[in-house]
Design a protein around this motif. Structure first.
Motif, short mmCIF file in Angstrom:
data_model
loop_
_atom_site.label_atom_id
_atom_site.label_comp_id
_atom_site.label_asym_id
_atom_site.label_seq_id
_atom_site.Cartn_x
_atom_site.Cartn_y
_atom_site.Cartn_z
N UNK A 182 0.83 -1.22 0.00
CA UNK A 182 0.00 0.00 0.00
C UNK A 182 0.85 1.25 0.00
N UNK A 183 0.46 2.28 -0.76
CA UNK A 183 1.19 3.55 -0.68
C UNK A 183 0.84 4.32 0.60
N UNK A 184 1.71 5.25 0.97
CA UNK A 184 1.44 6.14 2.09
C UNK A 184 0.09 6.82 1.89
N UNK A 185 -0.63 6.98 3.01
CA UNK A 185 -1.95 7.61 2.92
C UNK A 185 -3.07 6.59 2.78
N UNK A 186 -2.68 5.30 2.68
CA UNK A 186 -3.69 4.23 2.63
C UNK A 186 -4.18 3.92 4.04
N UNK A 187 -5.28 3.20 4.10
CA UNK A 187 -5.87 2.82 5.40
C UNK A 187 -6.16 1.32 5.42
#
Ligand SMILES: C[S@@+](CC[C@H](N)C(=O)[O-])C[C@H]1O[C@@H](n2cnc3c(N)ncnc32)[C@H](O)[C@@H]1O
Length: 274
Positions: A182-187
């Motif tokens: 997952x990229x940064x900013x994912x949840x």
């Protein structure tokens, strides 16, 4: 009286399935006698099974709405998505943005047959048959078919699924592989069966008893400790209030889910990759 419908190809009606037992708890019709028997056996220990199912769906609704409306997530990967029911992920996300994308993944033939008929649309929603225990293959399929854009934040949903992975399946390793992609900013949102152990001995005993029934009937079901469940989030940052009984996570007063026996034995949380 419920009459059983004809099973889609590949569906074994002689053994209960998690997806269909859950459907029974939710008041659905996509289940067979063997599923209802398994559900009733668990309800002898925890009679509020249907309320627990509804609480899981209410947590799904609130967490997806939070991710779409507050966190700005526009693509969701829903692993162990289950049979179609009221309040599916894309319906909730589309209330915020009709273009939000949802990929539903399950390995149950009935969930896939009904999902393809009722959930998939050509534009925003796809149903994929895959096994969560093989995260690398699953991620490769997402990339190859361009179903998920791993350069944009993703809402990864592991709702009522990790507790159906045995310890031998390495659920922590599965979660780690997925989080790494997952990229940064994912949840990441997780709901999970919980054993409070020494802190609530009577509740813990009940968790153990229903775990035994689940494993004897369905062959899965692990009520894990707080540390084990927190471990699935890796080093993601938990959104307040953290990992809590389902009803306590961003309550919106919309649905009355009066869990009693299971109030303290299913928890949920949402975390952000920073
Ligand atoms: C209890 S249902 C949860 C449905 C939905 N996520 C929710 O929270 O309402 C668990 C689902 O996980 C699916 N499942 C279990 N093991 C799986 C696996 N190894 N790979 C993919 N799906 C799996 C089951 O078929 C079932 O549909």
């Amino acid at each position: 009286m419920t009459s059983d419908k004809v099973a889609p190809p590949g569906v074994d009606t002689t053994r209960p399935s998690i997806a269909r037992v859950y459907d029974y708890y939710l008041g659905g019709k996509d289940n067979f006698a063997v599923d209802r028997e398994a559900a009733q056996m668990a309800m002898q220990v925890t009679p509020d099974g249907p309320e627990a199912g509804r609480a899981c769906r209410a947590f799904l609704r609130r967490s997806v709405r939070y991710l779409a409306a507050e966190a700005g997530i526009r693509q969701f990967l829903d692993l162990g998505s289950g049979l179609p029911t009221r309040g599916n992920v894309h319906e909730i996300a589309h209330q915020v943005d009709p273009d939000a994308r949802v990929v539903y993944v399950d390995n149950d033939p009935m969930a896939l047959a009904h999902g393809r008929a009722l959930l998939a649309d050509a534009r925003t929603t796809t149903v994929v048959g895959a096994d969560v225990r093989q995260p690398d293959e699953l991620l490769a399929e997402m990339r190859d078919r361009k179903l998920i854009d791993f350069d944009q934040p993703v809402g990864l949903l592991l709702l009522a699924i990790l507790h159906h992975l045995h310890d031998d399946d390495d659920p922590a390793g599965v979660a780690r592989r997925l989080i790494d992609a997952l990229p940064t900013g994912s949840y990441l949102a997780i709901s999970h069966f919980y054993d409070p152990g020494e802190t609530q001995p009577e509740v813990s005993a009940k968790a153990r008893a229903v775990e035994k029934v689940f494993n004897e009937t369905l062959g899965t079901g692990r009520w894990r400790t707080r540390d084990e469940i927190l471990g699935f989030f890796g080093d993601l940052e938990l959104i307040p209030p953290g990992l809590v009984p389902l009803a306590e996570w961003h309550p919106d007063g919309e649905e009355d889910t009066r869990q009693t026996a299971t109030y303290h034995t299913i928890v949920g949380g949402v975390a952000r990759k920073v």
